[in-house]
Design a protein around this motif. Structure first.
Motif, PDB file in Angstrom:
ATOM      1  N   ASP A 108      42.399 -14.897  39.243  1.00  0.00           N
ATOM      2  CA  ASP A 108      41.848 -15.632  40.394  1.00  0.00           C
ATOM      3  C   ASP A 108      42.514 -15.335  41.742  1.00  0.00           C
ATOM      4  O   ASP A 108      42.140 -15.909  42.756  1.00  0.00           O
ATOM      5  N   ASP A 109      43.519 -14.464  41.752  1.00  0.00           N
ATOM      6  CA  ASP A 109      44.050 -14.023  43.049  1.00  0.00           C
ATOM      7  C   ASP A 109      42.969 -13.220  43.765  1.00  0.00           C
ATOM      8  O   ASP A 109      42.196 -12.504  43.128  1.00  0.00           O
ATOM      9  N   GLU A 110      42.976 -13.318  45.087  1.00  0.00           N
ATOM     10  CA  GLU A 110      42.019 -12.520  45.851  1.00  0.00           C
ATOM     11  C   GLU A 110      42.744 -11.430  46.648  1.00  0.00           C
ATOM     12  O   GLU A 110      43.842 -11.644  47.154  1.00  0.00           O
ATOM     13  N   VAL A 111      42.087 -10.282  46.714  1.00  0.00           N
ATOM     14  CA  VAL A 111      42.645  -9.145  47.448  1.00  0.00           C
ATOM     15  C   VAL A 111      41.613  -8.699  48.474  1.00  0.00           C
ATOM     16  O   VAL A 111      40.445  -8.481  48.141  1.00  0.00           O
ATOM     17  N   LEU A 112      42.052  -8.562  49.726  1.00  0.00           N
ATOM     18  CA  LEU A 112      41.140  -8.088  50.780  1.00  0.00           C
ATOM     19  C   LEU A 112      41.215  -6.572  50.865  1.00  0.00           C
ATOM     20  O   LEU A 112      42.307  -6.003  50.921  1.00  0.00           O
ATOM     21  N   ILE A 113      40.056  -5.951  50.864  1.00  0.00           N
ATOM     22  CA  ILE A 113      40.022  -4.498  51.078  1.00  0.00           C
ATOM     23  C   ILE A 113      39.035  -4.197  52.210  1.00  0.00           C
ATOM     24  O   ILE A 113      38.145  -5.009  52.489  1.00  0.00           O
ATOM     25  N   PHE A 114      39.218  -3.065  52.834  1.00  0.00           N
ATOM     26  CA  PHE A 114      38.259  -2.610  53.845  1.00  0.00           C
ATOM     27  C   PHE A 114      37.315  -1.624  53.173  1.00  0.00           C
ATOM     28  O   PHE A 114      37.770  -0.660  52.544  1.00  0.00           O
ATOM     29  N   THR A 115      36.008  -1.883  53.317  1.00  0.00           N
ATOM     30  CA  THR A 115      35.034  -0.929  52.786  1.00  0.00           C
ATOM     31  C   THR A 115      34.415  -0.152  53.944  1.00  0.00           C
ATOM     32  O   THR A 115      34.274  -0.715  55.033  1.00  0.00           O
ATOM     33  N   ALA A 134      35.628  -7.905  50.383  1.00  0.00           N
ATOM     34  CA  ALA A 134      35.507  -6.702  51.209  1.00  0.00           C
ATOM     35  C   ALA A 134      35.230  -7.060  52.660  1.00  0.00           C
ATOM     36  O   ALA A 134      34.422  -7.941  52.942  1.00  0.00           O
ATOM     37  N   VAL A 135      35.928  -6.392  53.547  1.00  0.00           N
ATOM     38  CA  VAL A 135      35.618  -6.485  54.975  1.00  0.00           C
ATOM     39  C   VAL A 135      35.043  -5.130  55.359  1.00  0.00           C
ATOM     40  O   VAL A 135      35.711  -4.105  55.191  1.00  0.00           O
ATOM     41  N   GLN A 136      33.806  -5.133  55.847  1.00  0.00           N
ATOM     42  CA  GLN A 136      33.128  -3.860  56.123  1.00  0.00           C
ATOM     43  C   GLN A 136      33.639  -3.255  57.430  1.00  0.00           C
ATOM     44  O   GLN A 136      33.707  -3.930  58.459  1.00  0.00           O
ATOM     45  N   LEU A 137      34.010  -1.991  57.380  1.00  0.00           N
ATOM     46  CA  LEU A 137      34.251  -1.228  58.606  1.00  0.00           C
ATOM     47  C   LEU A 137      32.873  -0.736  59.037  1.00  0.00           C
ATOM     48  O   LEU A 137      32.198  -0.034  58.284  1.00  0.00           O
ATOM     49  N   GLU A 138      32.462  -1.150  60.223  1.00  0.00           N
ATOM     50  CA  GLU A 138      31.070  -0.908  60.616  1.00  0.00           C
ATOM     51  C   GLU A 138      30.861   0.504  61.154  1.00  0.00           C
ATOM     52  O   GLU A 138      31.628   0.974  61.991  1.00  0.00           O
ATOM     53  N   VAL A 149      38.400 -10.267  59.241  1.00  0.00           N
ATOM     54  CA  VAL A 149      39.436 -10.289  58.191  1.00  0.00           C
ATOM     55  C   VAL A 149      39.925 -11.724  58.023  1.00  0.00           C
ATOM     56  O   VAL A 149      39.977 -12.257  56.915  1.00  0.00           O
ATOM     57  N   GLU A 150      40.242 -12.368  59.150  1.00  0.00           N
ATOM     58  CA  GLU A 150      40.779 -13.737  59.066  1.00  0.00           C
ATOM     59  C   GLU A 150      39.764 -14.684  58.417  1.00  0.00           C
ATOM     60  O   GLU A 150      40.136 -15.557  57.629  1.00  0.00           O
ATOM     61  N   ASP A 151      38.485 -14.464  58.720  1.00  0.00           N
ATOM     62  CA  ASP A 151      37.437 -15.312  58.117  1.00  0.00           C
ATOM     63  C   ASP A 151      37.427 -15.234  56.592  1.00  0.00           C
ATOM     64  O   ASP A 151      36.968 -16.155  55.920  1.00  0.00           O
ATOM     65  N   GLN A 152      37.877 -14.130  56.056  1.00  0.00           N
ATOM     66  CA  GLN A 152      37.821 -13.922  54.593  1.00  0.00           C
ATOM     67  C   GLN A 152      39.060 -14.448  53.865  1.00  0.00           C
ATOM     68  O   GLN A 152      39.117 -14.433  52.645  1.00  0.00           O
ATOM     69  N   ILE A 153      40.057 -14.884  54.633  1.00  0.00           N
ATOM     70  CA  ILE A 153      41.308 -15.330  53.990  1.00  0.00           C
ATOM     71  C   ILE A 153      41.158 -16.778  53.525  1.00  0.00           C
ATOM     72  O   ILE A 153      40.625 -17.625  54.249  1.00  0.00           O
ATOM     73  N   ASN A 154      41.610 -17.064  52.304  1.00  0.00           N
ATOM     74  CA  ASN A 154      41.605 -18.450  51.804  1.00  0.00           C
ATOM     75  C   ASN A 154      42.878 -18.677  50.980  1.00  0.00           C
ATOM     76  O   ASN A 154      43.740 -17.810  50.925  1.00  0.00           O
ATOM     77  N   ASN A 155      42.962 -19.830  50.323  1.00  0.00           N
ATOM     78  CA  ASN A 155      44.202 -20.166  49.597  1.00  0.00           C
ATOM     79  C   ASN A 155      44.518 -19.212  48.448  1.00  0.00           C
ATOM     80  O   ASN A 155      45.657 -19.145  47.999  1.00  0.00           O
TER      81      ASN A 155
END
Ligand code: PMP
Ligand code: GLN
Length: 378
Positions: A108-115, A134-138, A149-155
């Protein structure tokens, strides 16, 4: 058997390289040079074998190689890693990435990646019960948007993976990007896995901003590197991981039961070869010539592009040529035009298709000229 990775299929690199071979196509898909390493380096490996360095290396790696790498990082980024406690030599960057994720990610850990993202991150995260966000690189610039990125961060967010210079886009993160990353990781207490395998391939006098350059950031980061990219020997599968001691000690707990230690004679040879900084400092100039030659040759083609800032990859946009999906387009290109490339959508969440293909220009000039002829005829 119930699969732990039900959605994983064969990597696009194997698929496209096989398709290239099956159809006798020029292979600009999988990223690897079609030329040899420096003969001196090969001689040093031979010598190490003949000198009897053929048994297990120490678990964290050869002491001289660890010292040479720490010296290089001090020289380039003014960051001092402890030779005994803060570096491990690995079987390529992939094993280092696997080991970092195995050591860190729990259910249940979350990892942010850039796609678009390099293909090994997500399956490894999933293997350890984690979830990828995933945070999309446009397109077309593929620059990170730190508000998103900040929007995707949670506990549950534990780690952010960055990759600069970036595969497949060729984009380089700026100093400001790294400062933004530093701010977020401090605010939310996150770890960083920084995939810097293309650290020495960067163009137009830009600077590679390693996480090691930033004090607070380096304290919470694992840096991953690969000699395969730097010394033209991807088949040797040797790289390393750097991290502050509390992080590296967890890394080593996994490493010792994953591979224990890696290829000894190659480590001995690299330790000597790294003592000459020109051996890695000249690489950007070498690849910039190839990028410039290739782009000059295809400047009148129907493909659109923004010059790659780093790596040995160039993205090409085919939206003025065909209305196909990028996967169908690369298949057609391989079978009908005899040129194998990589469809970028496979690196995106939900296969987002920006009509981009990735071309590897780590090739002899003859091959680049032949590839350009094909591209110009499309
Ligand atoms: N990360 C990225 C971004 C890569 O492009 C690659 C390979 N090309 C790797 C990691 C893996 O490197 P290695 O071959 O040393 O395992
Ligand atoms: N990293 C290389 C690429 O991006 C391929 C490595 C592999 O085949 N796994 O093309």
């Amino acid at each position: 058997m119930i699969s732990k990775l039900p959605n994983v299929t064969t990597s696009i690199f194997s698929v496209m390289s096989k398709m290239a071979a099956d159809h006798q196509a020029l292979n600009l898909s999988q990223g690897f040079p079609n030329f040899e390493s420096d003969p001196l380096l090969i001689e040093l490996v031979n010598k190490a074998m003949k000198d009897g360095f053929n048994q297990y290396a120490p678990m964290p790696g050869d002491i001289d190689l660890r010292a040479a790498i720490c010296e290089k990082v001090k020289l380039l980024h003014s960051c001092v890693y402890n030779i005994d406690k803060e570096i491990t030599i690995t079987a390529g960057a992939t094993q280092a990435i696997f080991t970092v994720l195995a050591a860190l990610v729990k259910k249940d850990d979350e990892v942010l990646i850039f796609t678009p993202a390099y293909d090994c991150y997500e399956p490894i995260i999933e293997l350890f019960g984690g979830k990828t966000r995933a945070v999309q690189l446009e397109a077309p610039f593929y620059k990170p948007n730190w508000e998103k990125v900040e929007d995707q961060i949670n506990n549950n967010t534990k780690l952010i993976i960055i990759n600069t210079p970036h595969n497949p886009s060729g984009v380089v993160f700026s100093k400001d990007d790294l400062l933004q990353l530093q701010k977020l990781t401090e605010k939310y207490d996150l770890f960083v896995l920084s995939d810097e395998v293309y650290e020495h391939i960067i163009f137009d006098q830009q600077i590679h901003y390693s996480v090691s350059k930033f004090k607070a950031l380096s304290k919470r980061s694992f840096v991953v590197a690969s000699f395969g990219k730097t010394f033209h020997n991807t088949g040797w599968k040797i790289g390393y991981c750097l991290a502050p001691e509390p992080l590296m000690s967890e890394f080593k707990k996994v490493h010792q039961y994953n591979v224990f230690s890696v290829n000894n004679p190659i480590q001995k040879a690299l330790a000597i070869y790294l003592a000459t900084p020109e051996n890695y400092l000249n690489l950007s100039g070498f690849y910039q010539k190839k990028r410039d030659l290739f782009l000059e040759l295809i400047k009148d083609s129907k493909f659109k592009y923004i010059p790659s800032e780093g790596t040995y990859f160039q993205m090409l946009n085919f939206s003025d040529i065909a209305e196909l999906s990028d996967i169908d387009f690369t298949e057609k290109l391989t079978i009908e035009h005899k040129l194998a490339t990589i469809p970028v959508s496979v690196f995106n969440k939900n296969r987002l298709d920006d009509k981009q293909i990735r071309v590897c220009f780590a090739k002899t000039n003859e091959v680049l000229i032949s590839a350009a002829k094909i591209i110009n005829a499309i």
